[in-house]
Design an enzyme around this catalytic site. Structure first.
Site, PDB file in Angstrom:
ATOM      1  N   GLY A  12      11.596  15.754  32.093  1.00 23.17           N
ATOM      2  CA  GLY A  12      11.343  14.693  33.302  1.00 23.17           C
ATOM      3  C   GLY A  12      10.277  13.114  32.003  1.00 23.17           C
ATOM      4  O   GLY A  12      11.206  12.515  33.958  1.00 23.17           O
ATOM      5  N   ASN A  13      10.810  12.723  31.331  1.00 26.60           N
ATOM      6  CA  ASN A  13      11.558  11.641  30.700  1.00 26.60           C
ATOM      7  C   ASN A  13      12.732  10.945  31.196  1.00 26.60           C
ATOM      8  O   ASN A  13      12.506   9.915  30.804  1.00 26.60           O
ATOM      9  CB  ASN A  13      10.702  11.363  29.366  1.00 26.60           C
ATOM     10  N   LYS A 130      -3.352  20.546  28.841  1.00 27.94           N
ATOM     11  CA  LYS A 130      -2.626  19.493  28.822  1.00 27.94           C
ATOM     12  C   LYS A 130      -2.960  18.464  29.976  1.00 27.94           C
ATOM     13  O   LYS A 130      -3.902  18.705  31.255  1.00 27.94           O
ATOM     14  CB  LYS A 130      -1.283  20.751  29.414  1.00 27.94           C
ATOM     15  N   LYS A 214       8.040  23.485  30.263  1.00 36.44           N
ATOM     16  CA  LYS A 214       8.874  24.086  30.991  1.00 36.44           C
ATOM     17  C   LYS A 214      10.076  24.822  29.858  1.00 36.44           C
ATOM     18  O   LYS A 214      11.404  25.208  30.382  1.00 36.44           O
ATOM     19  CB  LYS A 214       9.864  22.632  31.615  1.00 36.44           C
ATOM     20  N   LYS A 276       9.959  22.227  21.107  1.00 37.88           N
ATOM     21  CA  LYS A 276      11.070  22.771  21.817  1.00 37.88           C
ATOM     22  C   LYS A 276      11.935  23.594  20.243  1.00 37.88           C
ATOM     23  O   LYS A 276      12.688  24.332  20.629  1.00 37.88           O
ATOM     24  CB  LYS A 276      12.101  20.923  21.566  1.00 37.88           C
TER      25      LYS A 276
END
Length: 315
Positions: A12-13, A130, A214, A276
């Site tokens: 999103g960034n 979160k 995500k 990641k």
């Protein structure tokens, strides 16, 4: 023989790189370059499914909801996620269509509202971690916590924020639909923001107040589709060891074992590269290739010319 399939996850960034340029128009401008990169992957011979984050955007949506609460009912977090899947998905679908038309490519693009099933008994629900929504003064945060039952905490030295659960994704409700669209050579945008989190209660799906990572949703999606590659787009072109030190060195290729050892040795920051790499290890262990690459070099990362590839130990 069907073309190879890549699931490409965009953060999103990537749509908000300047705090002074956060409008929808500004995000749509950045989307043009992202869509050009995705189109280059398709043009090079791959089928593509795109996933995306929504961290900065969901904060803005929840802030608007907070400010408007005196006039209209506040949004729940699952509805906010679905709202953004539509909005960001629209930007992707429009941007991809424009790029395909510019290149003379007879390729379709479609954005799909995607529900992701989580376990109602996931320990994450008892331990929200979160941060979402706007930053607040401690007094205001504690007041809202008392009134609304929120969990709140100080975040990054910038103020206090609400904390919500981030449960593990289990399955994707719309997976059969995504598969049919992929088989029809459509570029699909799915699992936006990690997907809308839902649980099954008495046979029905029910939205919950949570957010899903995500990258881990992308693993579930890639596995479900039998994807050949999972690409996690980041702000860097390759993974680095000893990052931001005089010994910093970039890495082109890691086996699963090497990647796991690097995680154990603390080579990757917990809030950025570590999840990641762990997501890619999870995917590669089930078959396929994992890639970390910069947004502008996605097509080249799939042919091995840039990015960092994570491959099975046997390779």
């Amino acid at each position: 023989m069907p073309r190879k399939l890549a699931v490409v996850a965009i953060g999103g960034n990537a749509l908000i790189q300047d705090p002074a340029r956060m409008s929808v128009h500004d995000q749509a401008e950045l989307m043009k370059d992202i869509c050009a990169s995705v189109a280059a992957i398709v043009r090079s011979g791959w089928r593509v499914v795109v996933t995306h984050g929504n961290g900065p955007q969901v904060g803005m949506v929840m802030r608007r909801s907070e400010l408007a609460a005196v006039e209209v009912p506040a949004l729940s977090l699952d509805y906010a996620g679905a709202d953004l899947q539509g909005g960001i998905g629209y930007m992707f679908a429009r941007g991809l269509r424009n790029e395909f038309d510019r290149l003379g490519m007879l390729t379709d693009a479609a954005a799909l509202i995607t529900q992701v099933v989580v376990d109602a008994g996931d320990p994450a629900f008892a331990h929200p971690t979160k941060p979402v929504g706007s930053w607040m003064e401690e007094r205001e945060a504690r007041r809202l916590a008392g009134e609304l039952g929120w969990t709140v905490a100080e975040d990054s030295g910038r103020g206090w924020r609400r904390l919500v659960p981030s449960p593990e994704p289990r399955s994707i409700v719309e997976l059969p639909t995504i598969r049919r669209l992929v088989e029809a050579e459509t570029v699909v945008v799915a699992c936006g923001g990690g997907g809308v989190p839902v649980v099954r209660r008495d046979g029905d799906l029910e939205g919950v107040e949570a957010v899903i990572d995500k990258d881990f949703s992308s693993v579930v999606l890639a596995r479900g589709l039998g994807a050949d590659a999972l690409v996690l787009a980041t702000g860097v072109d390759r993974v680095a060891f000893d990052f931001n030190t005089p010994r910093q060195r970039f890495v082109d290729r890691l086996t699963v074992g090497e990647a796991r050892r690097a995680c154990e040795e603390g080579q990757f920051a917990a809030g950025s590269m570590l999840p990641k790499i762990r997501a890619l290890i999870d995917f590669v262990e089930g078959g396929g290739t994992g890639v970390v690459a910069g947004v502008s070099n996605l097509a080249h990362s799939l042919n091995g010319r840039t990015g960092t590839r994570i491959v099975p130990d046997a390779a």
